[in-house]
Design a protein around this motif. Structure first.
Motif, PDB file in Angstrom:
ATOM      1  N   GLU A 155       8.164  -3.532   7.199  1.00  0.00           N
ATOM      2  CA  GLU A 155       7.168  -2.695   8.001  1.00  0.00           C
ATOM      3  C   GLU A 155       6.773  -3.365   9.578  1.00  0.00           C
ATOM      4  N   ASP A 182       1.412   3.747   1.929  1.00  0.00           N
ATOM      5  CA  ASP A 182       2.164   3.988   2.857  1.00  0.00           C
ATOM      6  C   ASP A 182       3.090   4.486   3.202  1.00  0.00           C
ATOM      7  N   GLN A 183       4.047   2.998   2.512  1.00  0.00           N
ATOM      8  CA  GLN A 183       4.902   1.581   2.608  1.00  0.00           C
ATOM      9  C   GLN A 183       6.105   2.873   1.540  1.00  0.00           C
ATOM     10  N   HIS A 236       0.644  -1.536  -0.165  1.00  0.00           N
ATOM     11  CA  HIS A 236       0.205  -0.175   0.221  1.00  0.00           C
ATOM     12  C   HIS A 236       0.948   1.364   0.203  1.00  0.00           C
TER      13      HIS A 236
HETATM   14 ZN   LIG Z   1       1.538  -0.967   6.028  1.00  0.00          ZN
END
Ligand SMILES: [Zn+2]
Ligand SMILES: [Zn+2]
Ligand SMILES: [Zn+2]
Lengths: 630, 630, 630
Positions: free
Chosen positions: B60, A169-170, A167
């Protein structure tokens, strides 16, 4: 000032702290008075909006406006100038507020002729930032540009090295990784960074126009266009005209830092013979007609590694040169040398003790000579040769170096120098600008990315098209072009670049053209000619340049001699008149006038036709002097 | 591929993101298909485990896996490759998990011949990190190695400058201090960093072996061994054999960056004549027999400052050269040039448009010539000369520079070049490796730290031992050796180094040897000879080289001419056959075959004995060509 | 030691960790014993206070004592030395505590002759820090210096670029901004940083004096004064005398790093002929009489890019040279080469195996020769020429570079070299020091800021005053001087500097003086002469040097030949005796003795008058040797 021949005075460009002492607490009185005094003296005022220097109270209250250094990750703090982030919404609001307030107050003032937005946008490497604001906005930019993360992954080729995202926001800014990031990622960031500057600037222009009377124009004083890191055509599109800050000595000192003393010393007090002209022509191209010099260096400055005195006569010389290249006005920076702070060693027209400085008499002379030139209000005519430039291709070169000897700007400059040495006037046209028709000769020194508009413009042109290596090498998303470079340019010239090699500048090979041999090096492509005519070959007999119809593809960087001889031939083919010149003599036409500029320390002969009517000077041009004839 | 003569294809080495889309969510279908297709075409598959590129979802979720830059203290983030910390337990678990999963799935697949762990470990300066994980593990390493803090303080000499610690959790990583840290501290950190890489790698190997069928071998494609910053013998100990990624042009461009054009241009399209060979011989030494080229450059690449085309024939040349130096297989990187992402300018065997690239025909030729060479499965024979190398001594030199003209790798390379110029085959043997017996001539160019195993191996050797300066200079804990250098080596040669001086490379002195004079410089030791015979003297008559029994101690760096002449004499003494060669001709024997490699742009005469039976080529070797004879 | 001729031994200077194992837990026993042993052997002890190396427990307990790097913003941690912040109140308390404790214990010890504070203050670029402590103290410093924020804004010219502050807590340290900060801001910070060091040092001196017996003196071993970044006169004011650490080879290697091999090789084992002397004379100037060499290099060291052996005889040579320049004592560093930690390659008088090192016999010789020189306790006489130096002007040059070819220290050194080449003894006098009267010739090579004290001293002088360019260029707050440079110096020489240009070192112009032509370059001023006599002119006839009364103003940097010839003339005018010398021969007088130093590898003729009585050597000076005569 009026007596000296000056008509315009710029004020206010860094004065935020004196205009607004604390948020909302304005003090206009001193500026009112200043404008009145200047107006009463018969001068017109150019108002600079002060957004290049947010005051300390603002930085303290809104620390998120500060930019972050892309090399170190350090916040770039208050204490000099340009300490704001183009992606900061907070700063956008504040900058619009002060700009609008100023426009509101002076937008109908009779003495205010026009506006300069901010000051030297992008100077001091401020286009790029790794601030939280930039990160947030870049993610939004990606979401906007690509729609889905799958589309972004596909566009960038993120399957390579498992770089796919789930996505938006990565996505990070492309810095501080182990080795180089995806060039497509970096190109997207460069486009984004450019758009952030343009967006900011457009908001400022709008803020002025909302309040300014129609007769008040809006301009911006741009730094050398090749150094902004921005799409300059977009940046300047909404201006009435573009201005330029002309510092030939310092820029030349930097450009020629590695030149030998023999090469540099003849030009250390004049600047490189083609550098100011390059920027004049670039800015005229952006301005689409008349343009201004907003800051002309009147003596030694303070910021280059070495800061020589201009040779005697050079301030007059640069002034008239700007007009020859289409300027509508030349202003000097600064009026009086200020005896404190960062620029205390930056010369003015007047010394710190308020006596006339060395340039004074030269400005007087230039002002009076301007009267002799007649009406210059007419827009400069089209030059016979167009060089097509393109910010995206410059970013491609920054991002994918491939060979240390290849630099976008240097490649463009080499063609420009060759043409100027032949006495030919040159226009710079932005790729995608639909104005190529009518040029007998169109040169594309290096255009890696050819988008639809650029392609259409090239196809709609009617002159000879000369492409340098790397033309059409990349797609819009930084992949190799479909079917190999030059991609869709194959519709114009049917070559295929099957391999690229880059060499040390001192380890080149050669190229044969019309029986003579020249150097070929730094960047060399192997091409399949696809039916085009071979016009030059490498030392091993392989094709190095081909022609097909009106298009020529040159597959290598070469020495100056080859470029000159090729251009001589192409000018002959296109009936472009040439006047081969020594390195210290340059020509430029404006309307029916021809200007000759002597950069030599001895006299030069003006290459005027028999019967020329001299407007300034005569056929014998004094050292550093000028002749103008009809 | 099969038609071209290829038998193996590597896949998967960066494919984590496509294999595992989110933690535990595997997609093997595409890889199953790929292996089936390749197997059906008669090709065997080498599976690369994808741990060099942890995907974004993993970074992440587990941000503590990221390494931290030792120069800047910045986290090195996602977006390229190798963004993981060798000390991260989190990453160790994750990497073992994906490796085991892959091995489980394909460990008994009939088309999978073997495994490549990770990819180019340590590349991009990733051996060292200043992450919290590294700090925690380093403290544990110190506690483990030294037992008590008093023992550590004593071992490091921390009484100096009040550097003593009270407990292990006070110890920092040796970076970001005011001036240089204790060299013993830095050496401990270097050992630690090396062990972290080895530990990580060993876990990966085990994870594969747990599931892989016995016929599936495990290898790793190492970067030039001198650049890993790791004990390569330890790193590769558990592999079945070692592989090497061979990029002669880029590595030579970097090695010779300061060479003049005259020196560099003859080799810019061949690489330095001894550089690929140096790495081939190093890797053979690590592999203890057969080894692979896992990536052979097939054309220009993308990552060096300049990226020339190989000279015509060089891809064939490098291929056969690898076999001459003992390779069992040469693979090319890559099959097809990928038109996007970071490596889009990296040539393949096929062009981006899927046509054969320039190397295609050369690979075809090399493949067919391989048939002529007969059975190469035999392990390469011992060479007549061994050069002993040692990672710890390399770290000693990095840590204690002492003179800017002394570099561990350059010192080793100078001996190697001298021997190769005499046509002598060379083996690299790791210090401490008990395999020195049987070499007529053993060279120890620079071995500052001599541990028990290294000393025993030297003592057990039976040839002539030649020691260069700095031999035995340091204890295992980076103190000066007991009783002055060369410490315990005095049992072999009774000298004492009483003083060391280092000089600018252009300000050397001289050395006299057998009536001729040579340059001596950069590093010069004053020695007491202790009864040894003086064989060379400095310009002031002081001893510069001595011999005692079968051991020679050379107290200075010298020019190439001296080394060559000394080696000629030592080869004569040990009945090692020499064939003095021009710089552009090299020899290498394998079994009963002798290979000659011509790096010149003109033909060369093969130095074959009368009556030699040519297997490839003949006595006249074409430019960049090869001859092989029995 | 006593036998060798040594009388003093320094101990303790880094021993905090062994003296205080944890806060308040002292162990004096070992030091008691050491002093007793040394005393019993007839040696006197110099006690170094250990504040250069706070131990780990202290850094752990009080992490706010650590400095912060001005380049990177990184904390500079424990693990080497000098890891403390001069602005830290915490550290001031701790450092005073240990210093007082030591002074209390040994302040009346009969074997302790005196004290050395800390060790090499400011070394390793530690004067400046961007710690929170530095920030807080700098704000307080500004509040103290300027009183009101309006006064600061006015003094700095903060109206420029909207740099005005509203209150003192808005002021940042002048780092990490977008482009250069206000030079006035930076000068204030440099003054502040200097005062922080002085304050710290003064507290340490007081702590010693509170407890030390009157016969115990206090000194400090300063690094080359030009490299401290501190007002050295202030720093050393409260000492009994100043000491210097003399490392001629390493400092020369750095100074001449860009010299050709031809220029450097003759001096690589002697050091630059004038560099040690420069520092000796500088330190004598600070010491106002007798001074010490606290560390004399006795062989190769470990920290320079290249570390040669001293030429045979040079340790004796440097020893006697120090005495010739006024030293009262020469101590060597170190006694025995320590075989571990950072300095294991730093030679001592004894080798690591405790045998005498190469310097041993030279020190013995020097010690016995000292007896021949007679009583040297007398303070060195005034030299005939004074060079005036000034830390603030050095900072001005650091802050406002203006031309890359202008360096404060290099400018001062050029005058010094010219004088030393004429055989003239030189004193360095701090600007503002009221000791200029009595010098026939006073040289002010570069003094941008002339404060009241400096002006008064110049006016009170009675010799010829020679000013170099940039004299009087700036006010105390880094504005351009009132009425143009040289500001108030116009009372001495009536010129006005109307413009400054700076040039590349290889692109200079020329200067004509008494019919000969010389090079003029790097920094060139245009001057109005205001009635002074023109004594030299530029190539265009403009004035380049003028004389008015006893004052000369030289408006440009020149070549060495011009300076030498000008100084020859000025010496003649002032009856200063000259003895032109080759580059390898130097003279120095002390009392009735004349010392001649031969830096050549062959013998030299001593320029002794007929009838000279030789105390050491004779008229034929051996290579690297010395002659002394009455
Ligand atoms: Zn994420
Ligand atoms: Zn603790
Ligand atoms: Zn505040």
């Amino acid at each position: 000032m009026r007596d000296l021949g000056l008509r315009y005075v710029r004020i206010g460009e860094f004065a935020w702290g004196r205009i607004e002492k604390a948020e909302g607490l304005f003090d206009w009185a001193w500026m009112d008075r200043a404008i009145d005094v200047l107006g009463a003296a018969g001068l017109k005022v150019v108002l600079g909006t002060p957004t290049a220097t947010p005051p300390k109270w603002l930085c303290e209250k809104y620390p998120d406006i500060l930019p972050v250094d892309i090399q170190t990750g350090q916040v770039r703090g208050f204490g000099s100038r340009r300490h704001y982030d183009f992606s900061s919404e907070t700063y956008l609001v504040q900058a619009e507020r002060i700009t609008a307030a100023m426009a509101q107050r002076y937008g109908s003032h009779p003495h205010v002729a026009g506006w300069q937005t901010d000051n030297e946008l992008c100077c001091h490497d401020t286009t790029m930032s790794v601030s939280p604001a930039a990160l947030e906005k870049f993610r939004a930019y990606c979401a906007q540009r690509y729609g889905t993360i799958a589309a972004l992954n596909a566009a960038w080729g993120n399957v390579f090295w498992s770089m796919e995202y789930d996505h938006f926001d990565q996505i990070d800014l492309p810095f501080f990784t182990v080795c180089e990031t995806n060039p497509a990622h970096r190109l997207a960031y460069r486009r984004f960074a450019s758009e952030q500057v343009v967006r900011f600037h457009d908001v400022m222009i709008s803020a002025i126009r909302r309040h300014a009377a129609p007769h008040q124009w809006v301009t911006h004083n741009i730094i050398p266009p090749a150094t902004t890191g921005v799409d300059n055509a977009a940046l300047t599109r909404d201006l009435d005209f573009v201005s330029y800050d002309n510092y030939p000595l310092g820029f030349s000192d930097q450009l020629m830092a590695k030149a030998s003393a023999d090469e540099w010393k003849p030009f250390m007090r004049t600047g490189h013979p083609d550098l100011a002209a390059l920027n004049f022509d670039s800015v005229r191209g952006l301005s689409k007609g008349a343009w201004w010099v907003m800051e002309q260096q009147p003596g030694p400055v303070n910021w280059a590694p070495h800061n020589p005195r201009p040779a005697p006569g050079m301030v007059r010389h640069w002034t008239l040169q700007a007009f020859a290249h289409g300027a509508a006005c030349v202003a000097y920076f600064r009026w009086r040398q200020v005896p404190f702070a960062q620029e205390q060693m930056h010369a003015g027209l007047r010394r710190p003790d308020d006596m006339p400085a060395a340039a004074w008499a030269e400005v007087e002379q230039a002002a009076s000579e301007m009267q002799l030139l007649g009406d210059l209000s007419v827009v400069a005519a089209k030059s016979p040769v167009a060089i097509v430039i393109d910010p995206v291709s410059g970013w491609v070169d920054d991002i994918e170096r491939q060979g240390a000897g290849y630099r976008y700007d240097a490649v463009v400059f080499q063609y420009y120098r060759a043409l100027r040495g032949l006495g030919v006037d040159v226009d710079f046209v932005s790729a995608g600008d639909a104005q190529l028709a009518g040029y007998p000769l169109v040169i594309v020194p290096t255009m890696a990315v050819v988008d639809d508009a650029a392609f259409d413009a090239l196809q709609a042109s009617d002159g000879i098209l000369l492409f340098g290596p790397r033309a059409g090498a990349k797609t819009d998303e930084f992949s190799m072009s479909e079917g190999l470079p030059p991609g869709r340019l194959r519709e114009l010239v049917p070559v295929k670049v099957t391999s690229v090699e880059t060499l040390r500048a001192d380890c080149g090979g050669s190229i044969a053209y019309k029986g003579a041999e020249y150097e070929s090096g730094r960047w060399r492509e192997t091409i399949e000619v696809g039916g085009a005519d071979i016009i030059a070959t490498y030392e091993d007999g392989a094709p190095a340049a081909v022609q097909a119809g009106r298009s020529i593809y040159l597959a290598t960087l070469t020495d100056d001699a080859f470029l000159t001889n090729l251009l001589v031939d192409l000018c002959a083919e296109t009936d472009v008149q040439i006047t081969p010149l020594p390195p210290t003599l340059r020509l430029r036409r404006r309307g029916e006038l021809t200007f000759a500029f002597n950069l030599d320390s001895v006299s030069a002969r003006a290459p005027a036709p028999a019967g020329a009517e001299f407007v300034i000077g005569g056929s014998d041009i004094e050292p550093y002097g000028i002749a103008v004839w009809r």
